[in-house]
Design a protein around this motif. Sequence first.
Motif, PDB file in Angstrom:
ATOM      1  N   THR A  42      50.724  41.979  38.286  1.00 26.96           N
ATOM      2  CA  THR A  42      51.177  43.159  37.551  1.00 26.96           C
ATOM      3  C   THR A  42      52.371  42.848  36.663  1.00 26.96           C
ATOM      4  O   THR A  42      52.633  43.582  35.716  1.00 26.96           O
ATOM      5  N   ILE A  47      49.037  46.224  33.047  1.00 27.30           N
ATOM      6  CA  ILE A  47      47.872  46.613  33.842  1.00 27.30           C
ATOM      7  C   ILE A  47      47.015  47.639  33.122  1.00 27.30           C
ATOM      8  O   ILE A  47      45.796  47.684  33.300  1.00 27.30           O
ATOM      9  N   VAL A  51      43.275  45.854  33.412  1.00 27.56           N
ATOM     10  CA  VAL A  51      42.183  46.365  34.257  1.00 27.56           C
ATOM     11  C   VAL A  51      40.930  46.659  33.439  1.00 27.56           C
ATOM     12  O   VAL A  51      39.839  46.212  33.812  1.00 27.56           O
ATOM     13  N   TYR A  54      39.826  42.883  31.883  1.00 31.20           N
ATOM     14  CA  TYR A  54      39.402  41.900  32.873  1.00 31.20           C
ATOM     15  C   TYR A  54      38.508  42.494  33.949  1.00 31.20           C
ATOM     16  O   TYR A  54      37.675  41.800  34.526  1.00 31.20           O
ATOM     17  N   GLY A  55      38.657  43.762  34.250  1.00 31.06           N
ATOM     18  CA  GLY A  55      37.888  44.372  35.320  1.00 31.06           C
ATOM     19  C   GLY A  55      36.530  44.889  34.901  1.00 31.06           C
ATOM     20  O   GLY A  55      35.595  44.879  35.689  1.00 31.06           O
ATOM     21  N   TYR A  56      36.419  45.340  33.634  1.00 31.98           N
ATOM     22  CA  TYR A  56      35.156  45.955  33.208  1.00 31.98           C
ATOM     23  C   TYR A  56      34.461  45.186  32.077  1.00 31.98           C
ATOM     24  O   TYR A  56      33.239  45.043  32.087  1.00 31.98           O
ATOM     25  N   TYR A 111      40.910  42.485  39.468  1.00 28.52           N
ATOM     26  CA  TYR A 111      40.808  43.634  38.560  1.00 28.52           C
ATOM     27  C   TYR A 111      39.581  44.503  38.803  1.00 28.52           C
ATOM     28  O   TYR A 111      39.678  45.721  38.775  1.00 28.52           O
ATOM     29  N   THR A 112      38.417  43.917  39.043  1.00 29.11           N
ATOM     30  CA  THR A 112      37.224  44.726  39.262  1.00 29.11           C
ATOM     31  C   THR A 112      37.294  45.438  40.611  1.00 29.11           C
ATOM     32  O   THR A 112      36.940  46.608  40.721  1.00 29.11           O
ATOM     33  N   GLY A 114      40.087  45.989  42.257  1.00 34.99           N
ATOM     34  CA  GLY A 114      41.336  46.738  42.339  1.00 34.99           C
ATOM     35  C   GLY A 114      42.403  46.173  43.242  1.00 34.99           C
ATOM     36  O   GLY A 114      43.195  46.915  43.801  1.00 34.99           O
ATOM     37  N   HIS A 116      44.860  44.160  42.255  1.00 32.50           N
ATOM     38  CA  HIS A 116      45.936  43.637  41.414  1.00 32.50           C
ATOM     39  C   HIS A 116      47.317  44.068  41.882  1.00 32.50           C
ATOM     40  O   HIS A 116      48.311  43.472  41.529  1.00 32.50           O
ATOM     41  N   TYR A 117      47.413  45.094  42.690  1.00 34.38           N
ATOM     42  CA  TYR A 117      48.703  45.581  43.166  1.00 34.38           C
ATOM     43  C   TYR A 117      49.201  44.816  44.386  1.00 34.38           C
ATOM     44  O   TYR A 117      50.360  44.936  44.767  1.00 34.38           O
TER      45      TYR A 117
END
Length: 157
Positions: A42, A47, A51, A54-56, A111-112, A114, A116-117
């Motif tokens: 983060t 973020i 997110v 990189y996540g979607y 990221y996908t 979740g 990252h925190y």
Amino acid sequence: MAELEELNFTNRSDFGPNGTYVIVDQNETVILGEGERLVNVTSEMDIAYAVPLYGYCMPFLLVVTIVANTLIVVVLSKRHMRTPTNAVLMAMALSDMFTLLFPAPWLFYMYTFGNHYKPLSPVGACYAWRAMNDIIPGLFHTASIWLTLALAVQRYL
């Protein structure tokens, strides 16, 4: 033996040794050796942008890249297609595919899914994160650039 420091991050932001900033959503205890730092993604990028990208977007790009480059390698590896030019093109396809393939598991995890925190631990995972997201993709991307240059020189000659 290095003196261990126990940090308890509970639903808040907190500072660890050496100014390491972590955000944890659940109760976790992280044990750090003297001078060790956690990887906190983060703090590496915003973020709000990381997110979605990189996540979607990255999983979609990964699938397209793997399918396209696999087809290129299959076609160019046929016996009647083996030429010096096609060998360079096949190496470029493999290099481009590995540029996305190595960081993919980490990007999915962070990221996908979740995560990252959370602070990344143990220390070996932090080293693997750094190697598979910074060093190895950079190596394959640089190889792809040099192969492009080699192809240009080959075609010029």
